[in-house]
Enzyme design. Structure first.
Site, PDB file in Angstrom:
ATOM      1  N   CYS A  75     -75.631 -60.478  -3.966  1.00 17.89           N
ATOM      2  CA  CYS A  75     -76.674 -59.534  -3.580  1.00 17.89           C
ATOM      3  C   CYS A  75     -76.830 -58.537  -4.723  1.00 17.89           C
ATOM      4  O   CYS A  75     -75.880 -57.822  -5.055  1.00 17.89           O
ATOM      5  CB  CYS A  75     -76.250 -58.821  -2.302  1.00 17.89           C
ATOM      6  SG  CYS A  75     -77.346 -57.479  -1.821  1.00 17.89           S
ATOM      7  N   CYS A  94     -83.330 -60.667  -6.647  1.00 15.24           N
ATOM      8  CA  CYS A  94     -82.839 -60.578  -5.263  1.00 15.24           C
ATOM      9  C   CYS A  94     -82.539 -62.012  -4.883  1.00 15.24           C
ATOM     10  O   CYS A  94     -83.383 -62.906  -5.088  1.00 15.24           O
ATOM     11  CB  CYS A  94     -83.906 -59.982  -4.351  1.00 15.24           C
ATOM     12  SG  CYS A  94     -83.516 -60.158  -2.578  1.00 15.24           S
TER      13      CYS A  94
END
Ligand code: DGL
Length: 257
Positions: free
Chosen positions: A71, A185
């Site tokens: 992440c 992302c």
């Protein structure tokens, strides 16, 4: 080899997919903090406390050879506190600014990420150090990761919704236009076919997952072969069963944090 792979939702599975290409034997515990998803707009101190709390809940019992923070929103902030707290090696996921600057021909690069990732000093420093002479557009979308979660949960996400989120990445300043978009992302590579289809022109999309998978191999050198065991824990609603099944994972179990 035994790995913990962590994300706020399904995004980390884009990294798992790549790890499994080279290490199908890896034992993987996938942890999704879906109770708090999305991370993109969380205040930095809230995010740090939360990720540390989730790691406290899972890491001590796992005897992992490495923990992958799959992440960008978390990695650009929490790697130092995690490394100070736990002995296990951490592999992070941060915007692939360096390869993008190395390969852009028009010297116009966009970083598509969450609002948190584009605001971080970490991201700005990466651009300063590795951005060379490229002009960067930092595009923080609050919605795109949520659209990905919805699509992978079986909802119909219209082209126009994706087109609106990626539109600011496509910059034409008269002299040159964007030719490279960094997928900063981990959710975004999971819908790359949809993003490609609605892009106003063709660009190179940089997915850092292959580089992360190589890094995992390096830091776990010396760990024995795994048995290909998989487990999923989620703090809230379970992540996409279709995608999990495709990657050989069983149904998710609940993780109380
Ligand atoms: N997958 C996460 C990332 O790489 C973020 C998604 C979210 O907003 O929680 O940044």
């Amino acid at each position: 080899m035994r790995l913990l792979v962590f994300d706020s939702g399904v995004g980390g599975l884009s990294v798992v997919r790549e790890i499994l290409r080279s290490r199908p034997d890896a034992d993987i515990a996938y942890v999704a903090d879906t109770a708090v998803f999305p991370y993109g707009d969380l205040a930095p101190d809230v995010l740090v406390d939360r990720v540390v709390a989730v790691m406290d809940a899972v890491l001590p019992d796992l005897r992992a050879d490495a923990a992958v923070i799959a992440c960008n929103t978390a990695s650009t902030l929490v790697l130092p506190p995690l490394r100070a707290r736990f002995a296990v090696p951490f592999v992070g996921t941060v915007p692939a600014v360096k390869p993008a600057a190395a390969s852009s021909r028009t010297r116009r690069v966009s970083v598509l990420a969450t609002p948190g990732t584009v605001k971080r000093d970490y991201t700005r420093d990466l651009i300063r150090e590795h951005g060379q002479d490229c002009r960067f557009a930092l595009v923080g979308s609050s919605l795109l990761a949520t659209l990905v979660e919805r699509q992978l949960a079986g909802e119909d996400v219209p082209d126009a919704a994706y087109a609106a989120e990626i539109a600011p990445c496509f910059v034409d300043d008269g002299g040159a236009r964007t030719d490279t978009v960094v997928l900063a992302c981990t959710h975004f590579p999971l819908v790359l076919d949809r993003l490609r289809a609605v892009a106003p022109w063709a660009v190179d999309w940089i997915d850092p997952a292959p580089a992360i998978a190589r890094r995992v191999t390096t830091v776990t050198e010396g760990a024995g072969a795994g048995d290909g065991r998989r487990a999923v824990m989620a703090t809230g609603r379970p992540p996409s069963p279709v995608l999990l099944e495709r990657l050989g994972f069983p149904a998710a179990s609940m993780l109380a944090v």
